[in-house]
Motif scaffolding. Structure first.
Motif, PDB file in Angstrom:
ATOM      1  N   LEU A   1      -0.135  40.607  -2.173  1.00 32.78           N
ATOM      2  CA  LEU A   1      -0.052  40.533  -3.627  1.00 32.78           C
ATOM      3  C   LEU A   1       0.906  39.430  -4.071  1.00 32.78           C
ATOM      4  O   LEU A   1       0.661  38.748  -5.073  1.00 32.78           O
ATOM      5  CB  LEU A   1       0.392  41.879  -4.201  1.00 32.78           C
ATOM      6  CG  LEU A   1      -0.613  43.024  -4.071  1.00 32.78           C
ATOM      7  CD1 LEU A   1       0.002  44.314  -4.604  1.00 32.78           C
ATOM      8  CD2 LEU A   1      -1.912  42.711  -4.802  1.00 32.78           C
ATOM      9  N   ASN A   2       1.997  39.247  -3.352  1.00 29.05           N
ATOM     10  CA  ASN A   2       2.913  38.169  -3.715  1.00 29.05           C
ATOM     11  C   ASN A   2       2.252  36.802  -3.596  1.00 29.05           C
ATOM     12  O   ASN A   2       2.508  35.902  -4.410  1.00 29.05           O
ATOM     13  CB  ASN A   2       4.174  38.225  -2.846  1.00 29.05           C
ATOM     14  CG  ASN A   2       5.185  39.236  -3.346  1.00 29.05           C
ATOM     15  OD1 ASN A   2       5.301  39.479  -4.530  1.00 29.05           O
ATOM     16  ND2 ASN A   2       5.909  39.844  -2.418  1.00 29.05           N
ATOM     17  N   GLU A   3       1.396  36.632  -2.594  1.00 30.87           N
ATOM     18  CA  GLU A   3       0.660  35.371  -2.456  1.00 30.87           C
ATOM     19  C   GLU A   3      -0.238  35.145  -3.663  1.00 30.87           C
ATOM     20  O   GLU A   3      -0.312  34.043  -4.214  1.00 30.87           O
ATOM     21  CB  GLU A   3      -0.170  35.395  -1.170  1.00 30.87           C
ATOM     22  CG  GLU A   3       0.638  35.358   0.106  1.00 30.87           C
ATOM     23  CD  GLU A   3       1.366  34.042   0.280  1.00 30.87           C
ATOM     24  OE1 GLU A   3       0.723  32.974   0.153  1.00 30.87           O
ATOM     25  OE2 GLU A   3       2.586  34.078   0.541  1.00 30.87           O
ATOM     26  N   ALA A   4      -0.941  36.194  -4.084  1.00 33.00           N
ATOM     27  CA  ALA A   4      -1.859  36.057  -5.214  1.00 33.00           C
ATOM     28  C   ALA A   4      -1.100  35.853  -6.516  1.00 33.00           C
ATOM     29  O   ALA A   4      -1.515  35.063  -7.377  1.00 33.00           O
ATOM     30  CB  ALA A   4      -2.752  37.287  -5.297  1.00 33.00           C
ATOM     31  N   ARG A   5       0.006  36.565  -6.693  1.00 36.60           N
ATOM     32  CA  ARG A   5       0.797  36.410  -7.912  1.00 36.60           C
ATOM     33  C   ARG A   5       1.326  34.990  -8.052  1.00 36.60           C
ATOM     34  O   ARG A   5       1.418  34.457  -9.164  1.00 36.60           O
ATOM     35  CB  ARG A   5       1.961  37.398  -7.904  1.00 36.60           C
ATOM     36  CG  ARG A   5       1.553  38.840  -8.072  1.00 36.60           C
ATOM     37  CD  ARG A   5       2.649  39.790  -7.673  1.00 36.60           C
ATOM     38  NE  ARG A   5       2.238  41.173  -7.824  1.00 36.60           N
ATOM     39  CZ  ARG A   5       2.835  42.201  -7.244  1.00 36.60           C
ATOM     40  NH1 ARG A   5       3.892  41.999  -6.453  1.00 36.60           N
ATOM     41  NH2 ARG A   5       2.397  43.434  -7.444  1.00 36.60           N
ATOM     42  N   TYR A   6       1.683  34.398  -6.945  1.00 40.07           N
ATOM     43  CA  TYR A   6       2.160  33.011  -6.983  1.00 40.07           C
ATOM     44  C   TYR A   6       1.076  32.098  -7.556  1.00 40.07           C
ATOM     45  O   TYR A   6       1.364  31.235  -8.403  1.00 40.07           O
ATOM     46  CB  TYR A   6       2.564  32.557  -5.575  1.00 40.07           C
ATOM     47  CG  TYR A   6       2.759  31.066  -5.480  1.00 40.07           C
ATOM     48  CD1 TYR A   6       3.904  30.460  -5.989  1.00 40.07           C
ATOM     49  CD2 TYR A   6       1.785  30.254  -4.908  1.00 40.07           C
ATOM     50  CE1 TYR A   6       4.072  29.091  -5.922  1.00 40.07           C
ATOM     51  CE2 TYR A   6       1.948  28.881  -4.830  1.00 40.07           C
ATOM     52  CZ  TYR A   6       3.091  28.301  -5.351  1.00 40.07           C
ATOM     53  OH  TYR A   6       3.249  26.935  -5.292  1.00 40.07           O
ATOM     54  N   GLY A   7      -0.166  32.285  -7.132  1.00 37.08           N
ATOM     55  CA  GLY A   7      -1.250  31.466  -7.672  1.00 37.08           C
ATOM     56  C   GLY A   7      -1.462  31.683  -9.156  1.00 37.08           C
ATOM     57  O   GLY A   7      -1.823  30.755  -9.897  1.00 37.08           O
ATOM     58  N   ILE A   8      -1.231  32.918  -9.630  1.00 35.72           N
ATOM     59  CA  ILE A   8      -1.386  33.217 -11.053  1.00 35.72           C
ATOM     60  C   ILE A   8      -0.345  32.475 -11.877  1.00 35.72           C
ATOM     61  O   ILE A   8      -0.627  32.049 -13.010  1.00 35.72           O
ATOM     62  CB  ILE A   8      -1.298  34.733 -11.282  1.00 35.72           C
ATOM     63  CG1 ILE A   8      -2.519  35.434 -10.683  1.00 35.72           C
ATOM     64  CG2 ILE A   8      -1.205  35.055 -12.775  1.00 35.72           C
ATOM     65  CD1 ILE A   8      -2.442  36.952 -10.710  1.00 35.72           C
ATOM     66  N   VAL A   9       0.868  32.312 -11.345  1.00 30.69           N
ATOM     67  CA  VAL A   9       1.898  31.565 -12.066  1.00 30.69           C
ATOM     68  C   VAL A   9       1.363  30.189 -12.459  1.00 30.69           C
ATOM     69  O   VAL A   9       1.538  29.726 -13.599  1.00 30.69           O
ATOM     70  CB  VAL A   9       3.171  31.435 -11.210  1.00 30.69           C
ATOM     71  CG1 VAL A   9       4.202  30.540 -11.901  1.00 30.69           C
ATOM     72  CG2 VAL A   9       3.774  32.803 -10.921  1.00 30.69           C
ATOM     73  N   TRP A  10       0.689  29.535 -11.522  1.00 26.40           N
ATOM     74  CA  TRP A  10       0.100  28.224 -11.783  1.00 26.40           C
ATOM     75  C   TRP A  10      -1.158  28.336 -12.643  1.00 26.40           C
ATOM     76  O   TRP A  10      -1.358  27.560 -13.577  1.00 26.40           O
ATOM     77  CB  TRP A  10      -0.264  27.554 -10.458  1.00 26.40           C
ATOM     78  CG  TRP A  10       0.872  26.999  -9.689  1.00 26.40           C
ATOM     79  CD1 TRP A  10       1.608  27.629  -8.721  1.00 26.40           C
ATOM     80  CD2 TRP A  10       1.415  25.677  -9.792  1.00 26.40           C
ATOM     81  NE1 TRP A  10       2.556  26.785  -8.217  1.00 26.40           N
ATOM     82  CE2 TRP A  10       2.464  25.580  -8.842  1.00 26.40           C
ATOM     83  CE3 TRP A  10       1.104  24.561 -10.567  1.00 26.40           C
ATOM     84  CZ2 TRP A  10       3.205  24.409  -8.686  1.00 26.40           C
ATOM     85  CZ3 TRP A  10       1.841  23.392 -10.410  1.00 26.40           C
ATOM     86  CH2 TRP A  10       2.886  23.326  -9.474  1.00 26.40           C
ATOM     87  N   GLY A  11      -2.008  29.304 -12.323  1.00 23.61           N
ATOM     88  CA  GLY A  11      -3.265  29.419 -13.036  1.00 23.61           C
ATOM     89  C   GLY A  11      -3.068  29.654 -14.517  1.00 23.61           C
ATOM     90  O   GLY A  11      -3.782  29.081 -15.353  1.00 23.61           O
ATOM     91  N   ALA A  12      -2.100  30.499 -14.881  1.00 24.46           N
ATOM     92  CA  ALA A  12      -1.844  30.767 -16.295  1.00 24.46           C
ATOM     93  C   ALA A  12      -1.466  29.487 -17.035  1.00 24.46           C
ATOM     94  O   ALA A  12      -1.866  29.285 -18.194  1.00 24.46           O
ATOM     95  CB  ALA A  12      -0.740  31.810 -16.436  1.00 24.46           C
TER      96      ALA A  12
END
Length: 396
Positions: free
Chosen positions: A251-262
């Motif tokens: 989940l931490n890996e995916a959340r990191y991508g969301i930081v950029w995606g947002a």
């Protein structure tokens, strides 16, 4: 972009007012530009129709695999081994197209593939990862349940030993790629603690049912997974994951991508509003020439640039192996909330056109209502940050 009267627009670039581009390496810019071109050619012209029709093309995973973004931050097995920052830039550009496209890539690479790469056996890695990197095999990640979202420790899916086999029973909910996937990474409670299992499509007792009537993330497949006496061999379990540390690391890996995606979704909304304000006239001049609209544009530009700077900073920390989970939580909390504010402001700038799929704003605005919830709600991430600040955990 031109000023009123046709004069060239000089000064800072609106989408990169702070010249963040200067902080990137040549390789990072090349990766960013390659993904941006892909999105402009293969996503942007069609995604409004995908959203309206609630579908995503079956050929898209293979196209994304050909682009090299599936598991691009992982090493070996057909993965590019790119830096965390380069992966983040790819997520930014993908979500500037649509959150559903970035979600597909995140679930494939940062959840399913990462789980296998980090916690799987050598045989599991060799069997699954090359096809997943190519987009020939699609994966999903089954952790959330109907009654266990923010509290994965309360999950009810169970796995019990029967001889050398495992037998799984339970349900998983809101699973991106679920009914599209060839393999599901399913987490279940065992006598040994939470464990991860690889469940191939077609396994007896395993089914995936697409969730319909969504008004958000419509250009994305979301499903319920049902496991009824699903029998798996001993080699289906991820051998290195024996606690909640396994799924939480994914989940931490995916959340990191969301930081950029947002940040990408926010940029797309801001740019649409800026372009529209320069072209739309009222009372004899472009609405961009009014004080109230310029205030909105300035506020949006501030949030877009601030979100991108925060994402870049966290990317550099991750590349230096210094990024902490609570810092990721702060990044997701800040950037998704900022993107929601930008999307809502942009919708107002566009007036009635703001609700049309001819423009990207309402689509991003609706999608972000899912992004603010999945991979940890805004409330949960606020508590993670609060616990780090005070040393007192509010969850218990």
């Amino acid at each position: 972009m031109t000023r009123q009267g046709g004069k060239p627009h000089s000064g800072p670039r609106p989408g990169d007012f702070l010249d963040i581009d200067h902080q990137l390496s040549d390789e990072e810019r090349e990766i960013r530009d390659t993904v941006r071109s892909f999105v402009e050619d293969h996503v942007t012209p069609y995604v409004g129709d995908w959203y309206e029709e609630a579908r995503i093309p079956r050929e898209l995973p293979a196209q994304l695999g050909g682009l090299g973004v599936l598991g691009m931050h992982l090493e070996g097995y057909g993965c590019a081994g790119a830096s965390a920052t380069a992966y983040g830039l790819a997520c930014l550009e993908l979500e500037a197209g649509d959150s559903g496209v970035r979600s597909l890539v995140s679930v494939q690479g940062s959840l399913a593939m990462y789980a296998i790469r980090r916690w799987g056996s050598q045989e599991q890695k060799e069997h699954w990862l090359p096809g997943m990197a190519a987009g020939e095999t699609v994966g999903c990640f089954g952790l959330t349940e109907p009654d266990a979202g923010s509290d994965p420790g309360a999950m009810r899916t169970r796995a019990r030993r029967d001889g050398s086999d495992w037998v799984l029973n339970g349900r998983k909910m809101w699973i991106t790629n679920g009914s599209l996937a060839d393999v599901a990474v399913v987490w279940a409670v065992t006598d040994q603690g939470p464990r991860g299992f690889l469940v191939p499509r077609g396994t007896p007792g395993f089914s995936a049912h697409e969730i319909r009537k969504k008004l958000s993330l419509r250009a994305s497949v979301t499903a319920e997974l049902v496991l009824e006496d699903v029998r798996l061999p001993a080699d289906a379990v991820l051998p290195e994951a024996t606690s909640l540390r396994g799924p939480l690391s994914c989940l931490n890996e995916a959340r990191y991508g969301i930081v950029w995606g947002a940040a990408g979704a926010a940029r797309a909304c801001f740019e649409a509003a800026l372009d529209y304000s320069m072209e739309r006239t009222a009372f004899g001049k472009p609405i961009a020439g009014t004080q109230i609209q310029q205030q909105k544009l300035a506020a949006m530009a501030l949030e877009v640039n601030r979100a991108t700077l925060l994402a870049l900073h966290l990317g550099r920390l991750k590349d230096e192996e210094r990024l902490r989970p609570e810092q990721i939580s702060m990044g997701k909390l800040a950037n998704v909330n900022a993107a929601l504010d930008v999307a809502r402001t942009a919708r107002q700038v566009l007036g009635a056109n703001g609700i049309s799929l001819e423009y990207p704003v309402i689509r991003h605005m609706n999608n972000l209502e899912s992004v603010v919830t999945y991979e940890g709600t805004a409330d949960v991430h606020a508590l993670v940050v609060g616990g780090a600040l005070t040393g007192i955990q509010a969850f218990r």
